[in-house]
Design an enzyme around this catalytic site. Sequence first.
Site, PDB file in Angstrom:
ATOM      1  CB  CYS A  37       0.443   1.751   4.134  1.00 43.96           C
ATOM      2  SG  CYS A  37      -1.268   1.197   4.023  1.00 43.96           S
ATOM      3  CB  CYS A  75      -0.905  -0.047   1.235  1.00 43.84           C
ATOM      4  SG  CYS A  75      -1.800   1.474   1.574  1.00 43.84           S
TER       5      CYS A  75
END
Length: 173
Positions: free
Chosen positions: A98, A95
Amino acid sequence: PERNGDNCARLAASPRRGLRPPDGNAREGTSPTSSHFSADIQAVWREPFAVQGSASTPNSAANAVGAVKQQFDSFDEMLKQFDLPVLVDFYADWCGPCKLMETELEIVQTALRDKIQIVKIDTEKHANIAQQHKVYGLPTMALFKNGEQVWRFEGAMRADNLVAELEAELKKM
């Protein structure tokens, strides 16, 4: 506060395969049914922690910020481990947002070092926990007090905005 929910990666939930990235492919090495889990704990060093199985403590000053890995029998046990409210960062290695939040969370930990504990949960390794807490997008941050979720945000957010939101939530406690 500035919110960046548009950059949030959406997940598909499946009872057998757990959470998957948007391309639908499960990642190697995932074990969504594991009963034990380790959590990356981003903490102000208050006491000696075992660092990846080692009994050593960091060679840094008492106020240094660092990350350690601890083993817990359950997510609930982990939440009860801390006296401070716990900010859980649900993330995945694939991600992009993230990864952007890693630096922002370091700033948040420094700003709120005596007020919160930050814990990172890899949703690929612990899909059952992500499903239990209805994590459908990444990153998702949830603040827990006494084992109960009291605040939640899905997406990326600048550190100063996240600190402001968390401080407002902490004042309610």
